[in-house]
Motif scaffolding. Structure first.
Motif, mmCIF file in Angstrom:
data_model
loop_
_atom_site.group_PDB
_atom_site.id
_atom_site.type_symbol
_atom_site.label_atom_id
_atom_site.label_comp_id
_atom_site.label_asym_id
_atom_site.label_seq_id
_atom_site.Cartn_x
_atom_site.Cartn_y
_atom_site.Cartn_z
ATOM 1 N N VAL A 140 41.760 39.726 36.441
ATOM 2 C CA VAL A 140 42.539 39.230 37.391
ATOM 3 C C VAL A 140 41.749 38.142 38.134
ATOM 4 C CG1 VAL A 140 43.783 39.608 39.654
ATOM 5 C CG2 VAL A 140 44.076 41.019 37.685
ATOM 6 N N LYS A 141 40.590 38.242 38.437
ATOM 7 C CA LYS A 141 39.714 37.279 39.096
ATOM 8 C C LYS A 141 39.495 36.096 38.122
ATOM 9 C CE LYS A 141 34.800 36.743 40.306
ATOM 10 N NZ LYS A 141 33.402 37.278 40.155
ATOM 11 N N THR A 142 39.464 36.282 36.950
ATOM 12 C CA THR A 142 39.387 35.094 36.033
ATOM 13 C C THR A 142 40.338 34.105 36.062
ATOM 14 O OG1 THR A 142 37.720 36.509 34.716
ATOM 15 C CG2 THR A 142 38.652 34.285 33.704
ATOM 16 N N LYS A 143 41.525 35.038 36.117
ATOM 17 C CA LYS A 143 42.990 34.107 36.274
ATOM 18 C C LYS A 143 43.196 33.694 37.489
ATOM 19 C CE LYS A 143 45.250 37.224 32.534
ATOM 20 N NZ LYS A 143 46.412 38.111 32.367
ATOM 21 N N LEU A 144 42.635 34.169 38.629
ATOM 22 C CA LEU A 144 42.839 33.347 39.901
ATOM 23 C C LEU A 144 42.016 32.340 39.975
ATOM 24 C CD1 LEU A 144 42.826 36.342 42.439
ATOM 25 C CD2 LEU A 144 44.591 34.605 42.174
ATOM 26 N N VAL A 145 40.846 32.106 39.185
ATOM 27 C CA VAL A 145 40.118 30.803 39.254
ATOM 28 C C VAL A 145 41.035 29.835 38.760
ATOM 29 C CG1 VAL A 145 38.179 29.641 38.283
ATOM 30 C CG2 VAL A 145 37.936 32.133 38.939
ATOM 31 N N ASP A 146 41.900 29.824 38.005
ATOM 32 C CA ASP A 146 42.608 28.840 37.541
ATOM 33 C C ASP A 146 43.644 28.314 38.513
ATOM 34 O OD1 ASP A 146 41.623 28.685 34.959
ATOM 35 O OD2 ASP A 146 42.926 30.326 33.984
ATOM 36 N N VAL A 147 44.263 29.423 39.075
ATOM 37 C CA VAL A 147 45.126 29.233 40.402
ATOM 38 C C VAL A 147 44.459 28.256 41.490
ATOM 39 C CG1 VAL A 147 46.308 30.471 42.259
ATOM 40 C CG2 VAL A 147 46.428 31.232 40.044
ATOM 41 N N LEU A 148 43.167 28.571 41.682
ATOM 42 C CA LEU A 148 42.381 27.921 42.818
ATOM 43 C C LEU A 148 42.569 26.420 42.419
ATOM 44 C CD1 LEU A 148 39.621 30.590 43.781
ATOM 45 C CD2 LEU A 148 42.073 30.407 44.480
ATOM 46 N N GLU A 149 41.930 26.325 41.131
ATOM 47 C CA GLU A 149 41.837 24.985 40.575
ATOM 48 C C GLU A 149 43.309 23.983 40.857
ATOM 49 O OE1 GLU A 149 40.270 25.200 36.808
ATOM 50 O OE2 GLU A 149 38.230 25.851 37.457
ATOM 51 N N ARG A 150 44.214 24.780 40.620
ATOM 52 C CA ARG A 150 45.672 24.063 40.614
ATOM 53 C C ARG A 150 45.993 23.728 42.048
ATOM 54 N NH1 ARG A 150 47.412 27.820 36.726
ATOM 55 N NH2 ARG A 150 48.232 28.930 38.582
ATOM 56 N N LEU A 151 45.473 24.788 42.908
ATOM 57 C CA LEU A 151 45.565 24.605 44.416
ATOM 58 C C LEU A 151 44.846 23.395 45.172
ATOM 59 C CD1 LEU A 151 46.010 28.461 45.746
ATOM 60 C CD2 LEU A 151 47.939 26.811 45.528
ATOM 61 N N GLY A 152 43.774 23.446 44.953
ATOM 62 C CA GLY A 152 42.725 22.350 45.289
ATOM 63 C C GLY A 152 42.169 22.984 46.636
ATOM 64 N N GLU A 153 40.973 22.134 47.040
ATOM 65 C CA GLU A 153 40.109 22.494 47.977
ATOM 66 C C GLU A 153 40.942 22.527 49.391
ATOM 67 O OE1 GLU A 153 37.006 19.925 48.505
ATOM 68 O OE2 GLU A 153 36.383 20.048 46.608
ATOM 69 N N GLY A 154 40.606 23.737 50.425
ATOM 70 C CA GLY A 154 41.382 23.787 51.425
ATOM 71 C C GLY A 154 42.897 24.362 51.465
ATOM 72 N N ALA A 155 43.502 24.515 50.502
ATOM 73 C CA ALA A 155 44.733 25.096 50.358
ATOM 74 C C ALA A 155 44.660 26.809 50.434
ATOM 75 C CB ALA A 155 45.342 24.858 48.795
ATOM 76 N N ALA A 156 45.894 26.973 51.141
ATOM 77 C CA ALA A 156 46.221 28.443 51.481
ATOM 78 C C ALA A 156 46.486 29.110 49.988
ATOM 79 C CB ALA A 156 47.041 28.637 52.490
ATOM 80 N N LEU A 157 45.630 30.317 50.056
ATOM 81 C CA LEU A 157 46.070 31.276 48.788
ATOM 82 C C LEU A 157 47.420 32.168 49.361
ATOM 83 C CD1 LEU A 157 44.624 32.144 46.157
ATOM 84 C CD2 LEU A 157 43.924 34.164 47.481
ATOM 85 N N PRO A 158 48.343 32.282 48.126
ATOM 86 C CA PRO A 158 49.511 32.942 48.489
ATOM 87 C C PRO A 158 49.155 34.488 48.975
ATOM 88 C CG PRO A 158 49.683 31.863 46.614
ATOM 89 C CD PRO A 158 48.296 31.526 46.813
ATOM 90 N N PRO A 159 49.969 35.015 49.742
ATOM 91 C CA PRO A 159 49.831 36.404 50.139
ATOM 92 C C PRO A 159 49.198 37.338 49.158
ATOM 93 C CG PRO A 159 51.604 35.579 51.134
ATOM 94 C CD PRO A 159 51.397 34.503 50.149
#
Length: 233
Positions: free
Chosen positions: A9-28
């Motif tokens: 899950v952590k590995t897949k989340l990294v892709d999510v972070l890259e799409r969101l970009g710096e400073g973006a809020a992580l979904p709940p």
């Protein structure tokens, strides 16, 4: 051997972070757990590891946000101020203590002074862009640098003061890096939790004649700072 589910899950989340970009809020957490088809416990573990890795930053009462990239400091005898500025960041310092103390056996050996001799002790919180990233404690011989308190701007560069005002020529140094957990006091000064991994550096610097200049203990937030060394055969 299959990988732990939270690591997948952590590995897949990294892709999510890259799409969101710096400073973006992580979904709940609950939303992400449902989207990934895992338990909230698994999602929570993955998020905790990304926080420890410096990829996410938790803000109390606000949520979890995509972190900016870690600051990469060189393992070299260079000014902290100049190293940060070279990366486009604004350095800063806050004095915690600037006093004379008595050298114990270990400190006397590091600075090549007699046990019981007076030494300067300078402790400062290090900042980057207004955020605390490190806690640095430096010891120097009072006999060698009797005017240090008069010539050093407490929030300025010690390296620049030593070389520019006191005529010191840095020659070489030894540095030990290890991971530690901060004490309650250190965590408070760095605005971190005690569970956050820290990088601890011990350095002894010498001048071009081989005489000890300083003994330094630097504690850095593991989620904000990394180090780079150039290796040659």
């Amino acid at each position: 051997m299959s990988e732990p589910l939270h690591f997948v899950v952590k590995t897949k989340l990294v892709d999510v972070l890259e799409r969101l970009g710096e400073g973006a809020a992580l979904p709940p957490e609950r939303v992400l757990a449902k989207e990934f088809g895992v338990s909230r416990w698994t999602m929570r573990q993955a998020i905790r590891e990304l926080i420890a890795d410096g990829r996410l930053r938790a803000r109390q009462g606000q949520g979890t946000f995509v972190a900016t990239p870690k600051l990469v400091q060189p393992l070299a005898l260079v000014s902290y101020t100049e190293a940060l500025r070279a990366q486009g960041h604004t350095p800063g310092r806050e004095v915690v203590a600037f006093e004379e103390v008595i050298a114990d056996v270990e400190l006397a050996e590091q600075l090549k002074v007699a046990e019981g001799d007076p030494v300067h002790r300078l402790e400062r919180v290090l900042f980057a862009d207004g955020q605390p990233i490190g806690l640095e404690t430096t010891h120097l011989s009072v006999a060698r640098f009797p005017t240090l308190r008069e010539v050093l701007e407490p929030t300025g560069s010690l390296y620049r003061c030593l070389t520019g005002r006191l005529g010191v020529r840095f020659g070489e140094g030894e540095e030990l890096v290890e991971t530690v957990i901060a004490t309650p006091r250190e965590a408070e000064l760095l605005k971190a939790t005690q569970s956050l991994p820290m990088l601890l550096l011990h350095r002894t610097s010498r001048d071009t004649d081989g005489r000890p200049i300083e003994a330094v203990r630097s504690l850095y937030r593991g989620d904000r700072v990394g180090f780079r060394a150039t290796l040659r055969p």
